[in-house]
Design a protein around this motif. Structure first.
Motif, short mmCIF file in Angstrom:
data_model
loop_
_atom_site.label_atom_id
_atom_site.label_comp_id
_atom_site.label_asym_id
_atom_site.label_seq_id
_atom_site.Cartn_x
_atom_site.Cartn_y
_atom_site.Cartn_z
N SER A 108 -39.32 25.35 -1.94
CA SER A 108 -38.61 24.63 -0.76
C SER A 108 -37.61 24.01 -1.28
CB SER A 108 -39.76 23.98 -0.09
OG SER A 108 -40.79 24.94 0.41
N ILE A 109 -37.98 22.97 -2.18
CA ILE A 109 -36.85 22.02 -2.76
C ILE A 109 -35.73 22.72 -3.43
CG2 ILE A 109 -36.54 20.13 -4.41
CD1 ILE A 109 -39.53 19.34 -3.74
N SER A 110 -35.98 23.90 -3.99
CA SER A 110 -34.87 24.24 -4.81
C SER A 110 -34.03 25.28 -3.95
CB SER A 110 -35.40 25.48 -5.76
OG SER A 110 -34.24 25.94 -6.70
N VAL A 111 -34.56 25.92 -2.85
CA VAL A 111 -33.85 26.89 -2.00
C VAL A 111 -33.08 25.82 -0.65
CG1 VAL A 111 -33.95 28.57 -0.15
CG2 VAL A 111 -35.08 28.71 -2.17
N THR A 112 -33.67 24.68 -0.16
CA THR A 112 -33.51 24.12 0.91
C THR A 112 -32.80 22.80 0.44
OG1 THR A 112 -35.55 23.47 1.74
CG2 THR A 112 -34.54 25.56 2.38
N GLY A 113 -33.24 22.01 -0.40
CA GLY A 113 -33.08 20.80 -0.93
C GLY A 113 -31.52 20.60 -1.55
N SER A 114 -31.10 19.30 -1.55
CA SER A 114 -29.78 18.88 -1.96
C SER A 114 -29.71 18.96 -3.45
CB SER A 114 -29.24 17.57 -1.50
OG SER A 114 -30.12 16.46 -2.16
N ALA A 115 -28.68 18.84 -4.10
CA ALA A 115 -28.65 18.72 -5.71
C ALA A 115 -29.28 17.39 -6.11
CB ALA A 115 -27.14 18.74 -6.22
N GLU A 116 -29.22 16.39 -5.38
CA GLU A 116 -29.91 15.20 -5.93
C GLU A 116 -31.28 15.54 -5.70
OE1 GLU A 116 -25.86 14.43 -4.73
OE2 GLU A 116 -27.29 15.61 -3.62
N GLN A 117 -31.79 16.13 -4.57
CA GLN A 117 -33.35 16.35 -4.45
C GLN A 117 -33.74 17.25 -5.53
OE1 GLN A 117 -32.97 17.72 -0.47
NE2 GLN A 117 -33.86 15.66 0.23
N ARG A 118 -33.15 18.17 -5.88
CA ARG A 118 -33.53 19.06 -7.00
C ARG A 118 -33.70 18.34 -8.39
NH1 ARG A 118 -29.77 22.43 -4.34
NH2 ARG A 118 -28.17 22.33 -6.21
N ALA A 119 -32.54 17.62 -8.57
CA ALA A 119 -32.64 16.92 -9.86
C ALA A 119 -33.87 16.01 -9.85
CB ALA A 119 -31.33 16.12 -10.08
N GLU A 120 -34.29 15.04 -8.75
CA GLU A 120 -35.10 14.15 -8.79
C GLU A 120 -36.50 14.85 -9.05
OE1 GLU A 120 -36.96 10.48 -5.77
OE2 GLU A 120 -35.26 11.77 -5.23
N TRP A 121 -36.82 15.85 -8.19
CA TRP A 121 -38.23 16.34 -8.12
C TRP A 121 -38.73 17.59 -8.87
CZ3 TRP A 121 -41.44 13.16 -5.75
CH2 TRP A 121 -41.02 12.29 -4.86
N LEU A 122 -37.83 18.25 -9.18
CA LEU A 122 -37.91 19.72 -9.79
C LEU A 122 -38.43 19.64 -11.24
CD1 LEU A 122 -35.63 22.27 -8.37
CD2 LEU A 122 -37.84 21.70 -7.56
N PRO A 123 -37.67 18.64 -12.14
CA PRO A 123 -38.33 18.55 -13.39
C PRO A 123 -39.61 17.81 -13.38
CG PRO A 123 -35.84 17.70 -13.21
CD PRO A 123 -36.53 17.90 -11.86
N ARG A 124 -39.88 16.95 -12.50
CA ARG A 124 -41.12 16.30 -12.52
C ARG A 124 -42.24 17.06 -12.15
NH1 ARG A 124 -40.35 11.35 -8.58
NH2 ARG A 124 -42.32 10.79 -9.43
N MET A 125 -42.10 18.05 -11.14
CA MET A 125 -42.95 19.11 -10.67
C MET A 125 -43.21 19.94 -11.71
SD MET A 125 -41.97 19.57 -6.80
CE MET A 125 -43.34 20.26 -6.16
N ALA A 126 -42.15 20.55 -12.60
CA ALA A 126 -42.25 21.58 -13.56
C ALA A 126 -43.09 20.98 -14.75
CB ALA A 126 -40.90 21.83 -14.06
N SER A 127 -43.11 19.70 -14.90
CA SER A 127 -43.84 19.13 -16.32
C SER A 127 -45.29 18.85 -15.63
CB SER A 127 -43.44 17.87 -16.46
OG SER A 127 -43.66 16.90 -15.34
N GLY A 128 -45.53 19.17 -14.38
CA GLY A 128 -47.10 18.79 -13.87
C GLY A 128 -47.20 17.33 -13.63
#
Length: 392
Positions: A108-128
């Motif tokens: 959801s964040i990757s497809v519909t989020g902004s670049a800033e939202q992706r940068a903030e949340w995806l790395p932290r979610m990828a790491s668990g």
């Protein structure tokens, strides 16, 4: 680590993977077999979740396979499908954890989020570090989510106020954030919000008494004047069409998980029938048992062919909603047949957790229903074939 083809991959579809992907599958398989499989029956019976696997899976990059800030599909869709199969082969609840975290929440964040939202949340979610959930289904809205959402988002200056309820939300009893989908009170369009679960007014209550996917911690969510800033509204989610983009990507991986659940039941049945002796010989030498096994591997092989092609179409950019819908409807129906035949092959022992088939048999019912029921996915395909929408 040495990669070996699954014996249940009768037509060797895994050979479509490149060497790097095969190595990653081999490492994941070893972790699942040695660290996860020994504990799943106990957790399934107790309806508890093994929280230690969140980090264990993250260390094997399972959450980051699909989503990166600038390259959402770094690995092939076929590889990601085999990851889903491998997870469900050991336990469908583990596959669901990853499907919710990696596919639905991060998706959801990757497809519909902004670049800033992706940068903030995806790395932290990828790491668990951050666990996500996905809040779409409601107590009175499931198959009709496109029109029937009752959760409302009301703009109030630089904030949004969310009111409503959600049901069957996986990971939600322990998630750090939940992506909530709600109708904008102003324009009636569906919008998405990243809601930290500690926000006042947000409550998640575990659903008790499940007889399928018992390890998954599903919750009822209540939203009472939950305030989230505009910065946590998914900036590119402006209608249900945007929600559907996420579901199209994840629906195909649910089809892969259905194949994996079938494979897990088949492998347990094959192992058991080779070891179980009746009338002086292994029951695998009996014609009727071989018939059950052959029908099972036939379903698995046919389903694998379908999901491999659907994933190839995703890589090619040609996959459409009706393609993933047909895969989900077909593979889950064949899974239901397969796990029943495998349970039958074990006789009375087929209902005992110790022999693994019972868990796959029960978990099949949840996979059959979520991410769109067979009937709803059939109607998506039927609309594509005929040009007529027959949903109501």
């Amino acid at each position: 680590m040495t990669f070996e083809l699954l014996a249940s991959d009768f037509y060797s579809y895994e050979n479509l993977l490149n060497e790097q992907e095969k190595t990653a599958i081999a490492e994941l398989r070893h972790y699942l077999e040695t660290e996860v499989k020994p504990i799943v029956n106990g957790h399934w019976e107790a309806a508890t979740f093994p929280h230690e696997i969140v980090k264990g899976l993250a260390e094997r990059s399972v959450y980051s396979y699909a989503w990166e800030e600038t390259k959402p599909f770094e690995n092939s869709a076929v590889f990601r499908g085999f990851v889903a199969l491998e997870l469900a082969r050991v336990d469908a609840s583990v596959a669901t954890l990853v499907g919710v975290q990696n596919g639905l929440a991060m998706g959801s964040i990757s497809v519909t989020g902004s670049a800033e939202q992706r940068a903030e949340w995806l790395p932290r979610m990828a790491s668990g570090e951050v666990v996500g959930a996905f809040g779409l289904t409601e107590p009175t809205s499931g198959s009709d989510s496109a029109q029937g959402l009752r959760t409302v988002a009301t703009r109030d200056g630089d904030e949004w106020v969310l009111n409503g309820s959600k049901r069957w939300i996986g990971n939600a009893t322990f998630s750090d954030i939940t992506v909530i989908w709600a109708k904008d009170a102003a324009d009636g369009q569906v919008k998405g919000f990243i809601v930290p679960t500690g926000t006042p007014g947000y409550t998640a209550t575990k659903i008790e008494g499940k007889q399928s996917l018992r390890i998954v911690q599903n919750a009822d969510i209540t939203l009472e004047d939950v305030r989230v800033p505009e910065s946590l509204r998914l900036q590119n989610a402006n209608s249900f069409r945007d929600t559907a983009k996420v579901l199209r990507l994840t629906r195909a991986e649910v089809a892969w998980a259905a194949v994996g659940n079938s494979v897990g039941a088949y492998e347990a049945a094959l192992r058991y029938t080779k070891e179980r002796v009746q009338f002086g010989k292994p029951i695998a030498s009996h014609q009727l048992i071989q018939d059950l096994l052959v029908k099972s591997i036939g379903n698995i092989t046919a389903s694998l062919g379908m999901v491999v092609r659907v994933s190839q179409m995703l890589d090619e950019g040609t996959q459409k909603d009706d393609h993933s819908a047909l895969a989900k409807a077909y593979t889950t129906a064949r899974m239901r047949e397969t796990v029943a035949w495998c349970r039958e092959a074990l006789g009375g022992n087929g209902i005992v957790l110790e022999y693994d088939v019972a868990r796959h048999f029960a978990d099949a019912e949840a996979l059959y229903s979520y991410e769109g029921t067979r009937e709803m996915n059939t109607l998506i395909v039927g609309r594509s074939l005929t040009g007529f929408a027959a949903f109501v």
